[in-house]
Scaffold this active site. Sequence first.
Site, short mmCIF file in Angstrom:
data_model
loop_
_atom_site.label_atom_id
_atom_site.label_comp_id
_atom_site.label_asym_id
_atom_site.label_seq_id
_atom_site.Cartn_x
_atom_site.Cartn_y
_atom_site.Cartn_z
CD1 TRP A 101 25.55 26.04 38.72
CD2 TRP A 101 27.07 25.83 40.36
NE1 TRP A 101 25.28 24.86 39.42
CE2 TRP A 101 26.19 24.72 40.41
CE3 TRP A 101 28.10 25.92 41.29
CZ2 TRP A 101 26.33 23.70 41.37
CZ3 TRP A 101 28.23 24.91 42.24
CH2 TRP A 101 27.35 23.82 42.28
CG ASP A 171 31.24 26.60 35.27
OD1 ASP A 171 31.28 25.50 34.67
OD2 ASP A 171 30.80 26.73 36.43
CE LYS A 195 26.88 19.21 37.83
NZ LYS A 195 27.21 20.59 38.07
C1 LIG Z 1 27.80 21.34 39.11
C2 LIG Z 1 28.39 22.61 38.71
C3 LIG Z 1 29.52 23.13 39.37
C4 LIG Z 1 30.16 22.44 40.55
O1 LIG Z 1 30.72 21.24 40.19
P1 LIG Z 1 31.53 20.33 41.25
O2 LIG Z 1 32.23 19.37 40.34
O3 LIG Z 1 30.52 19.69 42.12
O4 LIG Z 1 32.46 21.19 41.98
C5 LIG Z 1 30.04 24.31 38.91
N1 LIG Z 1 29.50 24.97 37.87
C6 LIG Z 1 28.42 24.49 37.21
C7 LIG Z 1 27.87 25.25 36.06
C8 LIG Z 1 27.84 23.31 37.61
O5 LIG Z 1 26.76 22.83 36.95
#
Ligand SMILES: *Cc1c(COP(=O)(O)O)cnc(C)c1O
Length: 360
Positions: A101, A171, A195
Site C-alpha cells: 500500500w 494511511d 477494513k
Molecule cells: C485497502 C487499503 C487501501 C485501499 O482502499 P480502497 O478504499 O479500496 O481504495 C489503502 N491502504 C490500505 C492500508 C488498505 O488496507
Amino acid sequence: MSRVFNFSAGPAMMPLPVLKEIQAELLDYNGSGMSVMEMSHRSKVFQTIADEAEKDLRELMNIPDNYKVLFIQGGATLQFSMIPMNLCKNGVFDYIVTGAWSKKAATEAKKFGKVNIVATSQDKNFSYIPDCSDLPIDDDADYVYICENETIHGTTFKKLPNTKGKILVADQSSMFLSKPCNVKDYGMIYAGVQKNVGPAGLSIVIIREDLIRSDLPENTPVYLRYDTHSENGSMYNTPNCWAIYVCGKVFKYLKSLGGLEAMNKINEEKAAVLYDFLDKSKMFNGTVEKEYRSLMNVPFVTSSAESDAAVVAATKAAGFDNLKGHKSVGGLRASIYNAMPIEGVKALVDFLTKYEKENG
Ligand SMILES: *Cc1c(COP(=O)(O)O)cnc(C)c1O
C-alpha cells in the site's frame, strides 16, 4: 441465519449488534418514515446523523480542535493522489515504503513531484519495519508518508518515524480505531473505512487545519481539494450517507465497549491467541518478524502453495471464510479487526491445531 467467521481483509466483518440496530431502523429511521438510504443529505435528520458521527469520532480519538474531520468518497486510493496534490509546496515528498500500500501511494505521488524513498523493507519482502529513527529526510520535503499498518504484508509501526520536523501523513486504513492514537503526532491521518469500521466507499480524513490550502493551482478538480470538503462540512456534493450512518453506529458501539484503550486490550489478547499458535506450530509459520507483527492482519504459510490451498479449502468448509492470502504474496492471511470476536480466533486456532495433528 448462519453467520461464518469472516477473516476478510476488507470489506470485513461488522459488529453484530450494529448490524441488528441497522436492521431494526432500516424501514423507518427514528420516526422519519424513511430509511437513511432514502434521505436527503440536506435534511435535518441526516445532518444530525453526520454531526453525531463526527462528534463521537472526535471523542473516541480525542481529536484536537485544530484538526478537521472530512468524509470523502473514492476510497483510500483517492487519497494517494489527493495528498500530494493538496500538500505540495516544494514538490518533494518523502515516502517510507513498507509494503504494497505504501508502494502504491509512492507511485501515485510521483505524478505530482519528486518522491524520495527514505526507507524501505523491500529487501526482505516487506517482512519488517525499517529503523526510522534517523532517516535522510529531505530539507524540502512537504511531508513524510507511512502506511502505518500494511494490510497485505501484515506489518505495523510500533513507533512512529522521526520526521525531523516535517509533517507525518499516515494511511491507517487497516488499523483505524484499533488502538489509541495521538492525533497531534500527525499532520494528517486517513483511512478507508471498509477494513476496520464500516461499509466500503468512504474515507475519513483527519487533517490539521493549517494544511488545508486555498491557494492550489486553478485547474485542481474541485472534488480533489481538501478545502472544498472542509468548507462544505463534507457535503459539497452528495456524500456516502449510508456509510457515514453505519460508521456513526460503530463509533457509538466502540464507545460503549470502553473506547480505544479497551479495543487495544481486546485486540492484543485476540492476536496473541493466533501468534502463540503460529509460534508453536511446526506446520504453520508467520511471515513477519515478531517485533513488527500487525494486530489486525496475520499472514502465515505452510511449506508449499499446494498445502496452503488445501488449508484454505478446509477452513472454508469448516465455516472460516476468506483466509486466502493476497494474490501478491500467497499463503494465508487472517484479518482480525475490531469486529472479529475472540471466539472466532480461538475456533480457528482449534481447527488449525486439529488440522496439523491430522495432516502434519
Ligand atoms: C485497502 C487499503 C487501501 C485501499 O482502499 P480502497 O478504499 O479500496 O481504495 C489503502 N491502504 C490500505 C492500508 C488498505 O488496507
